[in-house]
Design a protein around this motif. Structure first.
Motif, mmCIF file in Angstrom:
data_model
loop_
_atom_site.group_PDB
_atom_site.id
_atom_site.type_symbol
_atom_site.label_atom_id
_atom_site.label_comp_id
_atom_site.label_asym_id
_atom_site.label_seq_id
_atom_site.Cartn_x
_atom_site.Cartn_y
_atom_site.Cartn_z
ATOM 1 N N ASN A 210 0.810 -1.216 0.000
ATOM 2 C CA ASN A 210 0.000 0.000 0.000
ATOM 3 C C ASN A 210 0.847 1.271 0.000
ATOM 4 O O ASN A 210 0.571 2.200 -0.729
ATOM 5 C CB ASN A 210 -0.927 -0.005 1.208
ATOM 6 N N ASP A 211 1.871 1.300 0.842
ATOM 7 C CA ASP A 211 2.684 2.509 0.945
ATOM 8 C C ASP A 211 3.804 2.552 -0.083
ATOM 9 O O ASP A 211 4.535 3.531 -0.157
ATOM 10 C CB ASP A 211 3.279 2.638 2.356
ATOM 11 N N GLN A 212 3.960 1.520 -0.841
ATOM 12 C CA GLN A 212 4.873 1.412 -1.976
ATOM 13 C C GLN A 212 6.359 1.386 -1.640
ATOM 14 O O GLN A 212 7.099 0.625 -2.223
ATOM 15 C CB GLN A 212 4.600 2.510 -3.020
ATOM 16 N N GLU B 190 -2.239 -6.042 -0.633
ATOM 17 C CA GLU B 190 -2.299 -4.857 -1.501
ATOM 18 C C GLU B 190 -2.695 -3.611 -0.718
ATOM 19 O O GLU B 190 -2.338 -2.499 -1.095
ATOM 20 C CB GLU B 190 -3.313 -5.049 -2.635
ATOM 21 N N ALA B 191 -3.486 -3.791 0.349
ATOM 22 C CA ALA B 191 -3.915 -2.628 1.127
ATOM 23 C C ALA B 191 -3.218 -2.579 2.484
ATOM 24 O O ALA B 191 -3.610 -1.809 3.354
ATOM 25 C CB ALA B 191 -5.420 -2.644 1.312
ATOM 26 N N GLN B 192 -2.197 -3.427 2.659
ATOM 27 C CA GLN B 192 -1.501 -3.465 3.949
ATOM 28 C C GLN B 192 -0.487 -2.332 4.013
ATOM 29 O O GLN B 192 0.328 -2.175 3.107
ATOM 30 C CB GLN B 192 -0.816 -4.830 4.068
ATOM 31 N N THR B 193 -0.541 -1.532 5.094
ATOM 32 C CA THR B 193 0.378 -0.397 5.197
ATOM 33 C C THR B 193 1.625 -0.785 5.982
ATOM 34 O O THR B 193 1.695 -1.870 6.559
ATOM 35 C CB THR B 193 -0.295 0.772 5.926
ATOM 36 N N ASP C 46 0.919 -1.563 9.539
ATOM 37 C CA ASP C 46 0.254 -2.870 9.588
ATOM 38 C C ASP C 46 1.291 -3.981 9.624
ATOM 39 O O ASP C 46 1.199 -4.916 10.420
ATOM 40 C CB ASP C 46 -0.622 -3.094 8.341
ATOM 41 N N GLU D 24 13.888 6.841 -8.182
ATOM 42 C CA GLU D 24 13.511 6.234 -6.906
ATOM 43 C C GLU D 24 11.998 6.032 -6.842
ATOM 44 O O GLU D 24 11.513 4.946 -6.538
ATOM 45 C CB GLU D 24 13.997 7.119 -5.747
ATOM 46 N N ASN D 25 11.234 7.069 -7.156
ATOM 47 C CA ASN D 25 9.775 6.933 -7.120
ATOM 48 C C ASN D 25 9.304 5.877 -8.107
ATOM 49 O O ASN D 25 8.388 5.108 -7.826
ATOM 50 C CB ASN D 25 9.089 8.265 -7.447
ATOM 51 N N ASP D 26 9.938 5.839 -9.287
ATOM 52 C CA ASP D 26 9.559 4.839 -10.287
ATOM 53 C C ASP D 26 9.872 3.427 -9.799
ATOM 54 O O ASP D 26 9.144 2.486 -10.098
ATOM 55 C CB ASP D 26 10.297 5.094 -11.603
ATOM 56 N N TRP E 49 9.756 2.441 -6.749
ATOM 57 C CA TRP E 49 8.681 2.058 -5.819
ATOM 58 C C TRP E 49 7.547 1.419 -6.599
ATOM 59 O O TRP E 49 7.075 0.330 -6.279
ATOM 60 C CB TRP E 49 8.106 3.272 -5.080
ATOM 61 N N LYS F 197 2.743 -7.542 -7.437
ATOM 62 C CA LYS F 197 1.349 -7.785 -7.796
ATOM 63 C C LYS F 197 1.222 -8.548 -9.102
ATOM 64 O O LYS F 197 0.137 -9.036 -9.422
ATOM 65 C CB LYS F 197 0.619 -6.455 -7.951
#
Lengths: 417, 304
Positions: free
Chosen positions: A183-185, A241-244, A247, A381-383, A385, A393
């Protein structure tokens, strides 16, 4: 009558001000580590002041998320402190280029640090170093020792053993094999890709070759880690997928997950939270006996404000930060943030000791995207992630990701060879 | 014949509002538009004209992000128009029914989320929908529908719709209140006259009340439009500045924030950020103008 009062008031403030100046040099430290306020006030600063009577030091941290913006405006306004805690790479480089940080290459104590340690605070050609390296974080995996003992699993060394262990935990069903969410990538990239990656691209060798343009992100050593990440997916637990990030931390410290892909900064938090015994293992290698590579990422440095009124005192402080004495206080007070000086430091925390011990067996490197390569748009860096998440996934194949990342990099980065 | 006196009280009374409005609204707005025409090259701020906008609209890397964010913004707006406003109208119609008991209680309960902070709403829903600790999966499980559950906020195809629905939940009280007030202002005589003519029940709503509240619905639509195209808080609070997964919840607000202030290793670029902010401003301005001149001015009003 009124006038005399005003004059007296002015006079007395002037007297107090000169008095303070004659007595001490006062230094102020800018930092984003507000978690460490107590450590600085109770341990580090008294230790320094005991050795350097006449210098008074004050630690004035800002909230981490605001630090860069606040620091920049303070520097522009001329109200920033004498010493400045340095973020790694471009954020600090920009400050140096704007003339806010002093070149510290001539500081004697700089010889206590290796080139890798200094790389985060150097100009691209390595000619000037502008911050003293303070601490690094090491990547690896933290595991639940009780769970491993219960299921009869040995600590994995090779990739094959690693996946065999995950499979066994999954079959047993009482633990989630690995606690990580997408989730937080950033975890997927930082604790996934850049954690296991150095074993594929051979640490510094690959990282520097990528910067020089001799290797490409489409090369197998850069693509394969994505293929390995894709194999993690079935072991990440329902709804990853939605785990932060919190979490994942909680799943592990509550004892519901067996393995946690980690950065060493987790150690103090986990020590406080977890009620079971924890161990750590380094990123698994492909075949037994292969040289191992770890990400020993330089994270915190400290430099000097070029506009400081007390440059001598500031230099004295920086030399002391580079000394083994500082390293020992800092390393033990903050297990998981490892001092970078070449003199080995005796740490007392067992988990931190395990992490830092890998420095003896493995080659060290830093995160591949941090130096130079994340300067332009799109930001590598962002890419990375996004790519690491897509790999886990299964929304893109590893090869597609490599092609996409390289195309983004090519659009603005021209290596100098 | 005396010269007309200067009526000093007019500027004096206008001054505070004009000064404050200029200082906090007009000046920053104009300055943002100005900043969008500059760029930083080698530590120097240089005038580049419309170059930033050319990059934003025609550079493949920037334009892909821009159109993605704009498209998401339209989807976000569409969900609000299709879900929030009709529900708001229905709720208001039910609440204004004279024989409904406890209507004040329902009214307050539905309005309460509106006064909550975005941050609270974002985190509360994130927890409710969490596949690990959330009550959504266990509630679905209790009625045997566990198979319907998905980690919605983590899936590219559902995340934006989920967030839009959360926002609808939060703000449905606003259209409800406005329509409710409009419905209350309809005089009983009109309804009674309709009854005499044989228009009762649902027909009375469609034929008498709805035409009378249309101007309010128009105002609500434009408020929704402006609010949605300026949205940022909810996405940022629940998905962060990268608006994951894979930019599927990225709207103009988050795109602007990321560009202007920088993110992680990406350094902030105030000039491109201002260009995006200017584009947002233009889109909203055009939308509002189209509406005001095209729809609102032609709407028929009835003297009650």
């Amino acid at each position: 009558m009124k006038h005399t009062y005003l004059k007296m008031a002015l006079l007395s403030t002037a007297l107090v001000a000169t008095g303070a100046q004659a007595q001490d040099a006062a230094l102020t430290i800018e930092s984003w580590r507000n978690d460490d306020l107590a450590l600085w006030q109770d341990k580090i600063i008294p230790a320094f002041e005991a050795k350097h009577p006449g210098i008074k030091v004050q630690f004035t941290p800002t909230a981490p998320a605001d630090y860069n913006a606040v620091l920049n405006s303070k520097l522009d306004a001329g109200s920033a402190g004498d010493l400045i805690t340095c973020r790694p790479f471009d954020a600090s480089l920009a400050l140096y280029q704007a003339g806010h940080l002093t070149d510290l290459s001539d500081l004697d104590a700089m010889s206590n640090f290796s080139d890798v340690a200094k790389a985060a605070w150097q100009t691209d050609d390595g000619a000037a170093t502008f911050c003293v390296p303070m601490a690094s974080v090491i990547h690896g995996f933290i595991y639940n020792k009780d769970a491993f003992a219960e299921l009869g699993i040995e600590v994995p060394v090779t990739e094959e053993e690693f996946f065999a262990a995950l499979e066994k935990i999954k079959e047993d069903g009482s633990y989630i094999p690995m606690a990580m969410g997408t989730n937080d990538q950033w975890e997927a990239a930082t604790m996934g890709y850049n954690n296991i990656g150095p074993n594929y691209w051979k640490g510094e060798e690959g990282r520097l070759a990528l910067i020089r343009g001799e290797q490409k992100l489409t090369d197998p050593q850069w693509v394969e880690p994505y293929a390995t990440l894709a194999k993690w997916a079935p072991y990440l637990g329902d709804g990853y997928e939605a785990q932060t990030y919190p979490d994942s931390q909680n799943l592990f410290t509550l004892g519901r997950a067996a393995i946690y892909p980690a950065g060493s900064w987790e150690i103090s938090g986990f020590n406080a939270q977890a009620e079971f015994e924890m161990g750590a293992f380094k990123p698994p290698v492909k075949a037994a006996g292969d040289t191992c590579y770890i990400s020993d990422h330089t994270d915190v440095g400290i430099g000097m404000n070029a506009a400081s009124a007390n440059p001598e005192a500031a230099r004295a402080f920086l030399s002391w930060v580079a000394s083994p004495e500082f390293a020992e206080i800092f390393g033990n007070a903050l297990p998981g943030f490892f001092p970078l000086s070449d003199t080995p430091v005796e740490l007392s925390d067992p988990l931190a000791k395990e992490f830092v011990g890998w420095r003896n067996d493995c080659e060290r490197s830093i995160r591949s995207t941090y130096q130079i390569l994340s300067r332009g748009t799109p930001n590598l860096e962002n890419d990375t992630w996004g790519a690491s998440v897509a790999a886990i996934k299964g929304t893109s194949t590893p090869e597609e990701l490599g092609v996409k990342l390289q195309a983004g990099l090519d659009s603005w980065y021209k290596p100098q060879n | 014949m005396t010269r007309p006196r200067i009526r000093w009280h007019i500027p004096v009374f206008l001054a505070p509002a004009v000064v404050i409005y200029t200082a906090v609204m007009i000046f920053p707005l104009v300055n943002t538009l100005r900043l969008a025409l500059f760029s930083k090259i080698d530590q120097e701020r240089v005038f580049v004209g419309l170059d930033n906008f050319r990059t934003l609209f025609f550079d493949p890397i920037w334009s892909e992000q821009f159109w993605n964010a704009l498209g998401n913004n339209f989807w976000f707006f569409l969900i609000h128009m299709l879900v929030q406003n009709p529900i708001g109208i229905v709720l208001a119609a039910i609440l204004s029914h004279p024989r409904l008991r406890f209507s004040a209680l329902y009214r307050s309960a539905i309005f309460v989320p509106t006064i909550l902070s975005f941050v609270i709403v974002g985190f509360a829903w994130k927890l409710i929908l969490s596949p690990i600790w959330g009550i959504a999966p266990s509630m679905l499980d209790a009625v045997g529908l566990k198979s319907l559950f998905a980690p919605w906020l983590g899936k590219e195809e559902y995340a934006l719709t989920t967030l839009a629905l959360i926002s609808v939940w939060q703000f449905v009280g606003i259209p409800m209140m406005l329509i409710y007030a409009a419905l209350l202002s309809i005089p009983d005589e009109v309804i009674e006259a309709g009854e005499v003519d044989g228009i009762t029940g649902m027909a009375a709503f469609w034929k008498i009340k709805l035409p009378l509240i249309l101007p309010s619905i128009g105002i609500i639509s434009i408020l929704t439009f402006v609010g949605n195209f300026n949205a940022f808080d909810l996405i940022y609070a629940s998905q962060g500045a990268l608006a994951g997964p894979d930019y599927s919840t990225d709207i103009l607000g988050t795109f602007m924030y990321r560009t202007f202030f920088g993110f992680q290793l990406q350094l902030g670029d105030p000039h491109m950020g201002s260009a995006i902010a200017s584009a947002m401003f233009a889109i909203i301005l055009v939308g509002v103008c189209l509406y005001l001149y095209g729809v609102q001015s032609r709407m028929r009003r009835y003297q009650l």
